[in-house]
Structures are given as C-alpha cells and as structure tokens.
Design an enzyme around this catalytic site. Structure first.
Site, PDB file in Angstrom:
ATOM      1  N   TYR A 175      42.824  20.750 -45.094  1.00 15.53           N
ATOM      2  CA  TYR A 175      43.548  20.143 -43.981  1.00 15.53           C
ATOM      3  C   TYR A 175      44.898  19.786 -44.582  1.00 15.53           C
ATOM      4  O   TYR A 175      44.974  18.960 -45.502  1.00 15.53           O
ATOM      5  CB  TYR A 175      42.852  18.883 -43.479  1.00 15.53           C
ATOM      6  CG  TYR A 175      41.623  19.130 -42.625  1.00 15.53           C
ATOM      7  CD1 TYR A 175      41.659  20.027 -41.557  1.00 15.53           C
ATOM      8  CD2 TYR A 175      40.438  18.438 -42.860  1.00 15.53           C
ATOM      9  CE1 TYR A 175      40.536  20.240 -40.773  1.00 15.53           C
ATOM     10  CE2 TYR A 175      39.319  18.649 -42.075  1.00 15.53           C
ATOM     11  CZ  TYR A 175      39.376  19.554 -41.035  1.00 15.53           C
ATOM     12  OH  TYR A 175      38.279  19.763 -40.255  1.00 15.53           O
ATOM     13  N   LYS A 272      41.423  29.785 -41.158  1.00 16.50           N
ATOM     14  CA  LYS A 272      40.178  29.463 -40.430  1.00 16.50           C
ATOM     15  C   LYS A 272      40.542  28.891 -39.065  1.00 16.50           C
ATOM     16  O   LYS A 272      41.321  27.929 -38.983  1.00 16.50           O
ATOM     17  CB  LYS A 272      39.364  28.434 -41.227  1.00 16.50           C
ATOM     18  CG  LYS A 272      38.089  27.963 -40.532  1.00 16.50           C
ATOM     19  CD  LYS A 272      37.240  27.128 -41.490  1.00 16.50           C
ATOM     20  CE  LYS A 272      35.921  26.690 -40.880  1.00 16.50           C
ATOM     21  NZ  LYS A 272      36.024  25.523 -40.017  1.00 16.50           N
ATOM     22  N   HIS A 296      35.782  25.735 -34.916  1.00 21.11           N
ATOM     23  CA  HIS A 296      35.407  24.453 -35.516  1.00 21.11           C
ATOM     24  C   HIS A 296      34.035  23.989 -35.006  1.00 21.11           C
ATOM     25  O   HIS A 296      33.795  22.801 -34.816  1.00 21.11           O
ATOM     26  CB  HIS A 296      36.472  23.401 -35.205  1.00 21.11           C
ATOM     27  CG  HIS A 296      36.793  22.519 -36.373  1.00 21.11           C
ATOM     28  ND1 HIS A 296      37.928  22.646 -37.107  1.00 21.11           N
ATOM     29  CD2 HIS A 296      36.112  21.486 -36.939  1.00 21.11           C
ATOM     30  CE1 HIS A 296      37.950  21.738 -38.074  1.00 21.11           C
ATOM     31  NE2 HIS A 296      36.848  21.027 -37.986  1.00 21.11           N
TER      32      HIS A 296
HETATM   33  C1  LIG Z   1      30.185  17.321 -38.969  1.00 22.72           C
HETATM   34  C2  LIG Z   1      31.119  18.488 -39.117  1.00 22.72           C
HETATM   35  C3  LIG Z   1      32.244  18.348 -39.920  1.00 22.72           C
HETATM   36  C4  LIG Z   1      33.113  19.436 -40.094  1.00 22.72           C
HETATM   37  N1  LIG Z   1      34.158  19.314 -40.966  1.00 22.72           N
HETATM   38  C5  LIG Z   1      34.990  20.370 -41.165  1.00 22.72           C
HETATM   39  C6  LIG Z   1      36.029  20.293 -42.120  1.00 22.72           C
HETATM   40  O1  LIG Z   1      36.189  19.305 -42.820  1.00 22.72           O
HETATM   41  N2  LIG Z   1      36.855  21.359 -42.234  1.00 22.72           N
HETATM   42  C7  LIG Z   1      36.695  22.518 -41.482  1.00 22.72           C
HETATM   43  O2  LIG Z   1      37.464  23.461 -41.612  1.00 22.72           O
HETATM   44  N3  LIG Z   1      35.682  22.610 -40.603  1.00 22.72           N
HETATM   45  C8  LIG Z   1      34.826  21.590 -40.434  1.00 22.72           C
HETATM   46  N4  LIG Z   1      33.776  21.709 -39.569  1.00 22.72           N
HETATM   47  C9  LIG Z   1      33.552  23.004 -38.884  1.00 22.72           C
HETATM   48  C10 LIG Z   1      32.677  23.945 -39.726  1.00 22.72           C
HETATM   49  O3  LIG Z   1      33.354  24.375 -40.885  1.00 22.72           O
HETATM   50  C11 LIG Z   1      32.256  25.189 -38.944  1.00 22.72           C
HETATM   51  O4  LIG Z   1      33.401  25.820 -38.437  1.00 22.72           O
HETATM   52  C12 LIG Z   1      31.281  24.889 -37.804  1.00 22.72           C
HETATM   53  O5  LIG Z   1      30.417  23.830 -38.116  1.00 22.72           O
HETATM   54  C13 LIG Z   1      30.448  26.136 -37.496  1.00 22.72           C
HETATM   55  O6  LIG Z   1      29.689  25.940 -36.337  1.00 22.72           O
HETATM   56  P1  LIG Z   1      28.131  25.509 -36.356  1.00 22.72           P
HETATM   57  O7  LIG Z   1      28.107  24.056 -36.661  1.00 22.72           O
HETATM   58  O8  LIG Z   1      27.686  25.848 -34.976  1.00 22.72           O
HETATM   59  O9  LIG Z   1      27.423  26.351 -37.408  1.00 22.72           O
HETATM   60  C14 LIG Z   1      32.879  20.659 -39.396  1.00 22.72           C
HETATM   61  C15 LIG Z   1      31.744  20.778 -38.598  1.00 22.72           C
HETATM   62  C16 LIG Z   1      30.861  19.726 -38.469  1.00 22.72           C
HETATM   63  C17 LIG Z   1      29.624  19.920 -37.633  1.00 22.72           C
END
Ligand SMILES: Cc1cc2nc3c(=O)[nH]c(=O)nc-3n(C[C@H](O)[C@H](O)[C@H](O)COP(=O)(O)O)c2cc1C
Length: 399
Positions: A175, A272, A296
């Site tokens: 980030y 991403k 995300h």
């Molecule tokens: C609790 C949580 C925190 C997340 N934190 C980040 C993060 O810090 N950076 C990021 O690029 N994506 C973050 N994501 C998104 C994940 O990298 C990913 O894109 C997403 O969880 C994929 O979908 P899914 O949960 O259906 O498998 C987060 C997702 C969740 C559920």
C-alpha cells in the site's frame, strides 16, 4: 485442550452464568441459555474439515465479533463478494474421457520461479487479529505445504520475520505511502529483505465503505482500548511502516506514479486490482511485469463484476506479454481449474486460509491448502487434462 476449546468452554460458562442471573429479563436469560448450549465449534478438529467452507463457521465462532467483521466485510451490501463466488458457479465443466490420467502435473513457472501448484496465498493485513501467530503461522503453513505467499504491507509481522518463517523472502504487497520519501524507504527495505516481486495494490485509492465491519464492531462488548490504545480498529502492529508517516493510498496516484515506482526498484512490479482491458493494456505499456485480476475480495467497491468474469478480457488484452494471476471467490479446486482455463497463470485465496488460521492457526491454513490442492488435482484428472498445459477454455461451458 486447545486454546479454541478453552475459549469456547469459557464462553459457555459465561453465558450459563448470565442465564442464571435474575438481573436480566426472561428473554435475555433465554438467549443466554441458548448461547450457552450452542455447539462450541462447528468442527471438533481440523481433520474433520472436508471442504474449505467448513472452516468459515469455525472461524466465526472463534473470533471476537469485531475481528470477524474485519475478515468478513465487503463493500456496502457485500454484493461483489457474492458475485465473485457465484461467478464460478455459472461456469460448467466439459470433461474428456479415456485419457491416461494416472499422473497429474500441477507445477508451473512464474518469473523463472518454479511453483508446485498455481495456488498462492493472497496478501492480507492484520493477521494477528485472527491468531496470535498471524502471518508467521501463515508463512509456516505455506512453507510446509510448498505454496507461494504474498505478504501484505500492513502485516503484523515484518517481512524480515516472515521471510525466516517461510524459508525465503515472500512476494511483497505494497500500500503506497502518501509521502514519496516513505515509498522510497519502504521499497528499499523490501528489496533489502531479498524480495523479488513487489505487488502494488491499486484498487483502494479512492476509499471505501465497509458497514459490515462497523456493525460487528458495535456488537463487540469487549473494551477495544485495552488492546488498541489508539481506538478500536486502529492497528496495533504495522512493522513495515515503523518510522514512516503511516498513511497510505495516495488518491492522486496515476500512471506516472507507476513509472516512478518502477524506476525505483529492480524487483518485478505486479499490479493488483486490475479488472478491465483498458487498464491491462496501459499496465503492459508502462512496463508492469504481471497483473493480478482482483477486486480486493469484494472489499473495494459494490456491484463489481466477478473477477473470473473479468479474467478473459484482461488475458486477451495482455496477449501473453506478462503473466496474469487472479483472486476472488475461489473456494474449490474446480474454481482454480476454471480460472486457469480462462488464462490465469496463478490463482489466489484470501478468506479461505484466514478461516483456517482463525480456527486452528498454522494447522488450519495447512488443511485449507491441502484440501484445495487435492480437489484441484482431482479435477485435473477427472477432466481428462492431467497436466496444466492441457487445460483450455474448450473444457468450459456457460451453465
Ligand atoms: C481481511 C482481509 C484483509 C485484506 N488485506 C489486504 C491487504 O492488506 N492488501 C491487499 O492487497 N489485499 C488485501 N485483501 C484482499 C486479498 O488480497 C484478496 O484480494 C482477496 O481476499 C481475495 O478474495 P477471497 O477473500 O474471496 O479469496 C484482504 C482481504 C481480506 C479478506
């Protein structure tokens, strides 16, 4: 007795105490009695889990409401989360038969790195909210089960510690800090830690609305300030931003910012959060080394298309010039297969491994990876396409 069992036993004792309390109304006492006698956890042990979704309820019962809300929330009504999951269900499989499927080959290569399977661990921030070992437990599971891991920059353990637990430096998500000097510092730190790939997340630059998270936080009766001195929801550990201003996601970032970031490092730079052909073309033109089709996990915006539905247009725009990975809604091995058939090189999971982590720590993450890998291998064989190179969109049909 595990920590989870002790927690559940304590919870039952507490509700039984409330159920016997004359200070409460009869309705509140009845509710307390119901909570005291509800099953302590949906799984008696990690081995009982047969599918990834078995861990969701186990996690919900284990986590305090505010932390569960952070995990579960999407943007607004959660329609994008739903779309991601439903997207896979509308894609059917057309298997071939009488093909020798006695051996299955799941290995791929990306940026010259061999991966034993295309399944990778998505970056997720704040993992000590789910288990005391947080990202270290996830990294140890990734190491034991030999899966690639992308570490979030808002992790609760540093990239240096996670690299030790993983056995090698992870891919590192970023980030971007608001101040450019801080970006230079954090990128240098990541490079010095030995990371070969930097993943810049670009789908949260305009802010977001996550009411589910707020609702669960309001249900939480614990004193958040006891752990979060700066207020509930404010991270306690963010070692990657130590010594930096700490604010992230500049809303004025544009393609010139990407060029600047790219010129700052020798690491591969992956974007991403791409979900359309126009941005995919621009990304390749500006020298992105790879793309992750992602929204995300439905946490950035409402009513976005399922990532699996965005994948074909991104893949066709990129024309094989850089690898395209994807995440969002992957809950079964067959989902991994479908994404690969639509052109993804690698497929990521977020919530599924967090459910495992929340309920059982490292062991839970390992079991989630094990289940998905077994289901994926089974799908490869049953589809009559025993090696990844045999998979193509010809084996899919709209249903
Ligand atoms: C609790 C949580 C925190 C997340 N934190 C980040 C993060 O810090 N950076 C990021 O690029 N994506 C973050 N994501 C998104 C994940 O990298 C990913 O894109 C997403 O969880 C994929 O979908 P899914 O949960 O259906 O498998 C987060 C997702 C969740 C559920």
């Amino acid at each position: 007795m595990t920590d989870v069992d002790m927690l559940n036993a304590g919870r039952r004792r507490f509700f039984r105490f409330l159920a016997g309390s004359l200070v409460l109304t009869p309705a509140a006492r009845a509710l307390a009695e119901q909570l005291a006698t509800s099953p302590p956890a949906s799984l008696a042990s990690v081995a009982e889990a047969l599918q990834v979704m078995d861990f969701e309820e186990a996690a919900r019962r284990t986590l305090p409401p505010a932390h569960w809300g952070y995990l579960a929330t999407g943007a607004d009504d959660g329609l994008t989360i739903q779309a991601n999951v439903e997207g896979f269900k509308r894609i059917g499989l057309k298997p071939r038969h009488l093909v020798d499927v006695s051996k299955a080959e799941t290995n791929i290569e990306i940026f010259g790195q061999p991966w034993e399977t295309p399944l990778f661990i998505c970056p997720v921030g704040g993992q000590r909210a789910f288990h005391r070992d947080g990202e270290l437990a996830t990294a140890r599971a990734a190491r034991t089960k030999r899966h690639a891991m992308i570490l979030s920059s808002v992790s609760t353990y540093s990239v240096e510690d996670v690299a030790k637990a993983l056995g090698h430096p992870p891919w590192q998500q970023l980030y971007m800090p608001l101040k450019w000097d801080d970006t230079e510092n954090i990128v240098k730190r990541i490079e010095d830690a030995g990371c070969s790939v930097l993943v810049w997340t670009i789908d949260l630059l305009g802010g977001r609305n996550t009411p589910t998270q707020t609702r669960f936080a309001r249900q939480d009766t614990r004193n958040c300030l006891a752990c979060h001195p700066h207020g509930g929801g404010t991270p306690i550990y963010r070692p990657m931003y130590d010594g930096l201003d700490g604010r992230v996601n500049p809303s004025d970032a544009n393609w010139a910012t990407f060029d600047r970031l790219k010129s700052l490092t020798k690491m591969k730079v992956v974007l991403k959060g791409i979900d359309n052909a126009e941005d995919a073309q621009l990304a390749v033109r500006h020298g992105a080394d790879g793309l992750i089709v992602s929204n995300h996990g439905g946490r950035s915006m409402e009513t976005l298309r399922a990532t699996v539905d965005c994948l074909p247009e991104v893949v066709s725009a990129v024309k094989g010039r850089v690898p395209v990975l994807m995440d969002g809604g992957v809950r079964h091995g067959a989902d991994i297969y479908k994404a690969l058939a639509l052109g993804a090189r690698g497929v990521g999971i977020g919530r599924p491994y967090l459910w495992g982590l929340s309920a059982y720590g490292q062991e839970g993450v390992e079991r989630v990876l094990e289940i998905l890998r077994a289901e994926f291998t089974l799908t490869l064989r049953q589809m009559g396409t025993p090696a990844i190179k045999d998979i193509s969109a010809a084996r899919l049909a709209r249903i």
